[in-house]
Design a protein around this motif. Structure first.
Motif, PDB file in Angstrom:
ATOM      1  N   ALA A  34       0.833  -1.211   0.000  1.00  0.00           N
ATOM      2  CA  ALA A  34       0.000   0.000   0.000  1.00  0.00           C
ATOM      3  C   ALA A  34       0.861   1.253   0.000  1.00  0.00           C
ATOM      4  O   ALA A  34       2.032   1.246   0.384  1.00  0.00           O
ATOM      5  CB  ALA A  34      -0.910  -0.005   1.218  1.00  0.00           C
ATOM      6  N   ALA A  35       0.260   2.319  -0.441  1.00  0.00           N
ATOM      7  CA  ALA A  35       0.949   3.610  -0.422  1.00  0.00           C
ATOM      8  C   ALA A  35       1.220   4.014   1.023  1.00  0.00           C
ATOM      9  O   ALA A  35       0.545   3.568   1.960  1.00  0.00           O
ATOM     10  CB  ALA A  35       0.104   4.673  -1.122  1.00  0.00           C
ATOM     11  N   PRO A  36       2.221   4.870   1.248  1.00  0.00           N
ATOM     12  CA  PRO A  36       2.549   5.322   2.608  1.00  0.00           C
ATOM     13  C   PRO A  36       1.342   5.938   3.306  1.00  0.00           C
ATOM     14  O   PRO A  36       0.447   6.513   2.678  1.00  0.00           O
ATOM     15  CB  PRO A  36       3.637   6.371   2.377  1.00  0.00           C
ATOM     16  CG  PRO A  36       4.287   5.954   1.089  1.00  0.00           C
ATOM     17  CD  PRO A  36       3.167   5.439   0.252  1.00  0.00           C
ATOM     18  N   THR A  37       1.343   5.827   4.621  1.00  0.00           N
ATOM     19  CA  THR A  37       0.245   6.377   5.429  1.00  0.00           C
ATOM     20  C   THR A  37       0.815   7.197   6.593  1.00  0.00           C
ATOM     21  O   THR A  37       2.022   7.198   6.852  1.00  0.00           O
ATOM     22  CB  THR A  37      -0.624   5.242   5.981  1.00  0.00           C
ATOM     23  OG1 THR A  37       0.215   4.350   6.748  1.00  0.00           O
ATOM     24  CG2 THR A  37      -1.289   4.455   4.866  1.00  0.00           C
ATOM     25  N   ASN A  38      -0.112   7.861   7.303  1.00  0.00           N
ATOM     26  CA  ASN A  38       0.251   8.654   8.488  1.00  0.00           C
ATOM     27  C   ASN A  38       1.326   9.711   8.178  1.00  0.00           C
ATOM     28  O   ASN A  38       2.311   9.875   8.898  1.00  0.00           O
ATOM     29  CB  ASN A  38       0.719   7.760   9.639  1.00  0.00           C
ATOM     30  CG  ASN A  38      -0.366   6.807  10.084  1.00  0.00           C
ATOM     31  OD1 ASN A  38      -1.552   7.170  10.099  1.00  0.00           O
ATOM     32  ND2 ASN A  38       0.011   5.584  10.428  1.00  0.00           N
ATOM     33  N   ILE A  39       1.139  10.425   7.084  1.00  0.00           N
ATOM     34  CA  ILE A  39       2.137  11.416   6.649  1.00  0.00           C
ATOM     35  C   ILE A  39       2.010  12.666   7.521  1.00  0.00           C
ATOM     36  O   ILE A  39       0.945  13.269   7.638  1.00  0.00           O
ATOM     37  CB  ILE A  39       1.944  11.794   5.166  1.00  0.00           C
ATOM     38  CG1 ILE A  39       1.805  10.530   4.302  1.00  0.00           C
ATOM     39  CG2 ILE A  39       3.068  12.693   4.703  1.00  0.00           C
ATOM     40  CD1 ILE A  39       2.986   9.597   4.432  1.00  0.00           C
ATOM     41  N   SER A  40       3.116  13.053   8.099  1.00  0.00           N
ATOM     42  CA  SER A  40       3.143  14.241   8.945  1.00  0.00           C
ATOM     43  C   SER A  40       4.579  14.791   8.946  1.00  0.00           C
ATOM     44  O   SER A  40       5.415  14.363   8.134  1.00  0.00           O
ATOM     45  CB  SER A  40       2.679  13.899  10.370  1.00  0.00           C
ATOM     46  OG  SER A  40       2.615  15.072  11.156  1.00  0.00           O
ATOM     47  N   ALA A  41       4.869  15.686   9.867  1.00  0.00           N
ATOM     48  CA  ALA A  41       6.232  16.228   9.955  1.00  0.00           C
ATOM     49  C   ALA A  41       6.436  16.879  11.309  1.00  0.00           C
ATOM     50  O   ALA A  41       5.504  17.456  11.895  1.00  0.00           O
ATOM     51  CB  ALA A  41       6.510  17.246   8.850  1.00  0.00           C
ATOM     52  N   GLY A  42       7.650  16.791  11.804  1.00  0.00           N
ATOM     53  CA  GLY A  42       8.045  17.547  12.993  1.00  0.00           C
ATOM     54  C   GLY A  42       8.616  18.894  12.557  1.00  0.00           C
ATOM     55  O   GLY A  42       9.349  18.974  11.569  1.00  0.00           O
ATOM     56  N   VAL A  43       8.259  19.952  13.250  1.00  0.00           N
ATOM     57  CA  VAL A  43       8.698  21.307  12.887  1.00  0.00           C
ATOM     58  C   VAL A  43       9.499  21.912  14.041  1.00  0.00           C
ATOM     59  O   VAL A  43       9.045  21.920  15.188  1.00  0.00           O
ATOM     60  CB  VAL A  43       7.507  22.224  12.550  1.00  0.00           C
ATOM     61  CG1 VAL A  43       7.981  23.647  12.263  1.00  0.00           C
ATOM     62  CG2 VAL A  43       6.730  21.662  11.367  1.00  0.00           C
ATOM     63  N   ASN A  44      10.682  22.446  13.728  1.00  0.00           N
ATOM     64  CA  ASN A  44      11.543  23.100  14.716  1.00  0.00           C
ATOM     65  C   ASN A  44      11.953  24.473  14.178  1.00  0.00           C
ATOM     66  O   ASN A  44      12.808  24.570  13.292  1.00  0.00           O
ATOM     67  CB  ASN A  44      12.785  22.255  15.013  1.00  0.00           C
ATOM     68  CG  ASN A  44      13.715  22.943  16.007  1.00  0.00           C
ATOM     69  OD1 ASN A  44      13.266  23.736  16.830  1.00  0.00           O
ATOM     70  ND2 ASN A  44      15.007  22.649  15.925  1.00  0.00           N
ATOM     71  N   VAL A  45      11.295  25.519  14.686  1.00  0.00           N
ATOM     72  CA  VAL A  45      11.651  26.892  14.292  1.00  0.00           C
ATOM     73  C   VAL A  45      12.778  27.368  15.204  1.00  0.00           C
ATOM     74  O   VAL A  45      12.595  27.474  16.420  1.00  0.00           O
ATOM     75  CB  VAL A  45      10.436  27.833  14.385  1.00  0.00           C
ATOM     76  CG1 VAL A  45      10.837  29.250  13.979  1.00  0.00           C
ATOM     77  CG2 VAL A  45       9.294  27.322  13.513  1.00  0.00           C
ATOM     78  N   ILE A  46      13.943  27.659  14.640  1.00  0.00           N
ATOM     79  CA  ILE A  46      15.091  28.099  15.438  1.00  0.00           C
ATOM     80  C   ILE A  46      14.779  29.484  16.018  1.00  0.00           C
ATOM     81  O   ILE A  46      14.446  30.409  15.281  1.00  0.00           O
ATOM     82  CB  ILE A  46      16.375  28.166  14.582  1.00  0.00           C
ATOM     83  CG1 ILE A  46      16.616  26.814  13.884  1.00  0.00           C
ATOM     84  CG2 ILE A  46      17.567  28.565  15.440  1.00  0.00           C
ATOM     85  CD1 ILE A  46      16.794  25.653  14.824  1.00  0.00           C
ATOM     86  N   PRO A  47      14.900  29.668  17.340  1.00  0.00           N
ATOM     87  CA  PRO A  47      14.448  30.919  17.981  1.00  0.00           C
ATOM     88  C   PRO A  47      15.483  32.044  17.913  1.00  0.00           C
ATOM     89  O   PRO A  47      15.908  32.580  18.936  1.00  0.00           O
ATOM     90  CB  PRO A  47      14.193  30.478  19.420  1.00  0.00           C
ATOM     91  CG  PRO A  47      15.210  29.410  19.659  1.00  0.00           C
ATOM     92  CD  PRO A  47      15.314  28.659  18.356  1.00  0.00           C
ATOM     93  N   ASP A  48      15.925  32.378  16.709  1.00  0.00           N
ATOM     94  CA  ASP A  48      16.914  33.451  16.568  1.00  0.00           C
ATOM     95  C   ASP A  48      16.443  34.564  15.646  1.00  0.00           C
ATOM     96  O   ASP A  48      17.230  35.411  15.217  1.00  0.00           O
ATOM     97  CB  ASP A  48      18.249  32.891  16.073  1.00  0.00           C
ATOM     98  CG  ASP A  48      18.138  32.245  14.700  1.00  0.00           C
ATOM     99  OD1 ASP A  48      17.023  32.205  14.137  1.00  0.00           O
ATOM    100  OD2 ASP A  48      19.176  31.781  14.188  1.00  0.00           O
ATOM    101  N   ASN A  49      15.162  34.577  15.315  1.00  0.00           N
ATOM    102  CA  ASN A  49      14.562  35.603  14.457  1.00  0.00           C
ATOM    103  C   ASN A  49      15.140  35.633  13.042  1.00  0.00           C
ATOM    104  O   ASN A  49      15.057  36.640  12.364  1.00  0.00           O
ATOM    105  CB  ASN A  49      14.700  36.995  15.085  1.00  0.00           C
ATOM    106  CG  ASN A  49      13.653  37.251  16.142  1.00  0.00           C
ATOM    107  OD1 ASN A  49      13.049  36.319  16.664  1.00  0.00           O
ATOM    108  ND2 ASN A  49      13.432  38.511  16.482  1.00  0.00           N
ATOM    109  N   THR A  50      15.699  34.484  12.611  1.00  0.00           N
ATOM    110  CA  THR A  50      16.157  34.423  11.216  1.00  0.00           C
ATOM    111  C   THR A  50      15.135  33.740  10.332  1.00  0.00           C
ATOM    112  O   THR A  50      15.212  33.824   9.105  1.00  0.00           O
ATOM    113  CB  THR A  50      17.484  33.651  11.111  1.00  0.00           C
ATOM    114  OG1 THR A  50      17.271  32.284  11.506  1.00  0.00           O
ATOM    115  CG2 THR A  50      18.554  34.284  11.982  1.00  0.00           C
TER     116      THR A  50
END
Length: 688
Positions: A34-50
């Protein structure tokens, strides 16, 4: 740019899955995965205002991922499970689309919300500096945590001002219209909606000091009175004066004493330069200009001089000689009167201009080269550089002048008969190539004035030639085309370039080759005088010698009238300040000798080095109210009293001592020295 983080590919595992089976096995099951399932992502915004953000896709049955960042930029490169993509976002909310592909090529997508918000900048710091070339120009830089850039507002009272962009590690400048306190504001930008700001008051001032050239001038210090106006304007006549700005004076009625005043920022030091010179433009021939030097608070304390102007509607130099000024007084105002005693009518015939006001040394009256000359005791009078007028490679600054006092008292004597002599005294500055230690020492032959010499001055060519081995001006090692490395190689003659800056000042230079010019500024000896010049004694009165906890207080001990009589051998000691900058203690056959000197606290033979046997010099700082004696054993009052202590051994005498001095009048001075611990020895001296 996006940066991809890679890990080991899973391809080898997939191949093992496919080919690790027997040939007869049916591999069609791969197509049925079967095709891949449970597609998601972890997000990490670096806290340096860049805006730097790391996105790590996740899912089941996935061989690779591709991330569409959702902001219109290019998609990421292929990512293996466990890898992340880096991306620079602007502030905002974005929907990232993750495409996951399985080992059989089947794919599926999922979305992930990415929220990027910038924090407000913190810890703003503003750095301000007045520009060295213009006191009205302010340079501003700033720092802040989490800032992407700044906006600078130079005057918050101006509602129409637009902020000046300031980059990180950058500097922006503003020229203010005049002196005063200005409120500046720096806004720190986050790169998003958040910002922070800080305000700071800066003071713009333009010290009125010599030379006064009106280019960067506090016009509030220039005022008219009695019907005379005062203004700073564009120079209306640059022929003969290239200045951009000048002072304009228009004399009108009703007063015959209508004039103008310029208030200096501090009292004028007349210890050396006792003349005032300036450029003047007058429309009428034969007019007069009266210059009055006045006390800041008491108009009754003044001295005035008057000159007659050529008045040909061209710039001319006017010089006012105040050699007879009472230096015990304080002067801070320059007061100008054109045609004092006559009511002005205004208009072109009563319009005058002044510019380039400065102090100078009064002319001695002597002319030409014959006479005695010494190095000007000022920073930059001795130096070397790549061209005439440029001593940027090295020059003797004010501290150097003090350290080389034994050199700055050397005399260069040009005789009326064409003779020349170097008179270096007992000590001069000797360098390593002479066998010296780059310090004061005994003059080294042949550069010690021991050989007869002559000179020829060619005024047209602007040169002077010294003939005689060892004769020199300024620096013994410098000769035409080279620098000596041995005293024995001194040439028989040297030619210098020479220019008269005025009757009593000459500029001398020599090309030693390779584009190197040694340069010397000399002044006529005897011109350099200070209020101290002359011979002084302790005042023959009780309390003239004493010690106490503060200036003016000699309550701990002082020499009363009976003490003065008992120490007559001491009260006749002389302190001689020479016009050439020399100093000498002249104690005579007897003076007061204390126990620490090996004496019995009684009259006795002077004890070295406090016996005047070692040559010494002095320098006077009128602004600071101090003078410095340079020479081991030189002293005023008590030899044991030195800066910060009282010595207990004659051999511990320092090489220099600094005294405080105030003038009660031209012939009476009060001298003091802080020996530490709140103890002040104090002496009253009178000129004889």
């Amino acid at each position: 740019m996006k940066t991809m983080k890679y890990i080991t590919s899973f391809c080898a595992i997939a191949m093992l899955m496919i080919f690790g089976c027997d040939k007869d096995e049916n591999v069609d099951f791969v197509k049925n995965i079967a095709a891949p399932t449970n597609i998601s992502a972890g997000v990490n915004v670096i806290p340096d205002n860049t805006g730097l953000t790391q996105i790590t896709p996740t899912g089941d049955g996935v061989a690779s991922f591709v991330v569409d960042f959702g902001d219109g930029s290019e998609v990421s490169e292929s990512l293996a499970p466990g890898e992340y993509a880096e991306h620079m976002y602007a502030e905002g909310t974005f929907e990232a689309i993750i495409t996951a592909t399985g080992i059989n090529g089947k794919s599926a997508t999922g979305t992930q919300t990415v929220n990027v918000s910038f924090r407000a900048p913190e810890n703003i710091a503003i750095s301000t500096a007045i520009d060295g070339a213009n006191p009205f120009v302010l340079n501003v830089s700033a720092t802040a945590d989490y800032a992407s850039s700044f906006l600078v507002f130079f005057d918050t009272t101006n509602p129409d001002e637009e902020g000046t962009p300031l980059e990180l590690d950058g500097t922006v400048s503003n020229e203010y219209p005049g002196v005063g306190d200005y409120n500046i504001k720096v806004v720190a930008l986050s790169g998003g909606v958040e910002s922070s700001e800080l305000e700071q008051v800066v003071t713009i001032s333009a010290p009125v000091v010599f030379p006064v050239d009106f280019e960067a001038f506090d016009a509030s210090a220039f005022i008219g009175f009695g019907g005379a106006s005062a203004a700073v304007i564009d120079n209306p006549d640059t022929n003969g004066n290239s200045s951009s700005k000048v002072g304009e004076i228009v004399k009108g009625g009703p007063e015959v004493w209508a004039g103008n005043v310029i208030t200096m920022s501090s009292p004028i030091d007349f210890s050396l330069k006792k003349a005032i010179k300036m450029n003047v433009w007058s429309p009428r021939a034969g007019g007069k200009l009266l210059l009055k030097i006045e006390n800041l608070d008491d108009a009754g304390i003044f001295i005035e001089k008057e000159v007659t102007l050529e008045g040909t509607s061209t710039w001319e130099e006017a010089v006012f000689d105040f050699s007879d000024i009472d230096e015990s007084q304080s002067y801070q105002k320059l007061v100008y009167f054109f045609d004092f005693g006559t009511v002005g009518a205004g208009g072109p015939e009563w319009t005058f201009y002044i510019d380039d006001i400065n102090q100078t040394i009064p002319s001695s009256g002597a002319t030409g080269l014959p006479g005695q000359w010494v190095m000007a005791p000022e920073g930059g009078a001795l130096g070397v550089g790549p061209s005439v007028g440029d001593v940027s490679w090295w020059n003797c600054d004010a501290d150097c002048v003090t350290a080389r006092a034994c050199y700055y008292d050397d005399v260069y004597i040009f005789g009326n008969d064409g003779s020349f002599q170097n008179d270096l005294g007992a000590e001069t500055w000797t360098e390593g190539w002479q066998g010296g230690g780059d310090s004061c020492g005994t003059p080294v032959a042949p550069h010690d004035g021991s050989n007869p010499a002559t000179y020829v001055y060619d005024e047209g060519a602007g040169t002077v030639t010294l003939s005689g081995v060892g004769a020199f001006i300024g620096l013994a090692k410098a000769y035409n085309g080279g620098e000596l490395s041995s005293p024995g190689d001194a040439p028989a003659s040297i030619t210098y370039n020479l220019e008269f800056l005025d009757n009593d000042t000459i500029a001398v230079n020599i090309d030693v080759g390779g584009g190197t010019f040694w340069q010397f500024k000399l002044i006529r000896a005897g011109v350099v005088t200070t209020p101290l010049t002359g011979t002084w004694q302790l005042a023959n009165e009780g309390g003239a010698l004493g010690v106490g906890p503060s200036l003016g207080d000699v309550s701990w001990w002082n020499c009363d009238p009976a003490c003065v009589t008992g120490r007559a051998c001491y009260y006749d000691d002389l302190y001689v300040f020479g016009a050439d900058g020399s100093f000498q203690n002249v104690p005579g056959a007897e003076t007061w000798i204390e126990g620490w000197q090996g004496g019995g606290d009684s009259c006795g033979t002077p004890v070295a080095p406090h016996d005047g046997s070692i040559p010494a010099t002095y320098s006077y700082d009128g602004g600071a109210g101090t003078f410095t004696l340079n020479g081991k054993g030189s002293y005023i009052g008590l030899p044991k009293a030195v800066n910060g202590s009282e010595i207990s051994d004659p051999n511990a005498a320092p090489d220099a001592v600094v005294y405080n001095v105030t003038f009660a009048d031209a012939n009476t001075i009060n001298v003091s020295i802080d020996v530490g611990g709140g103890t002040y020895w104090q002496y009253k001296l009178v000129k004889i």
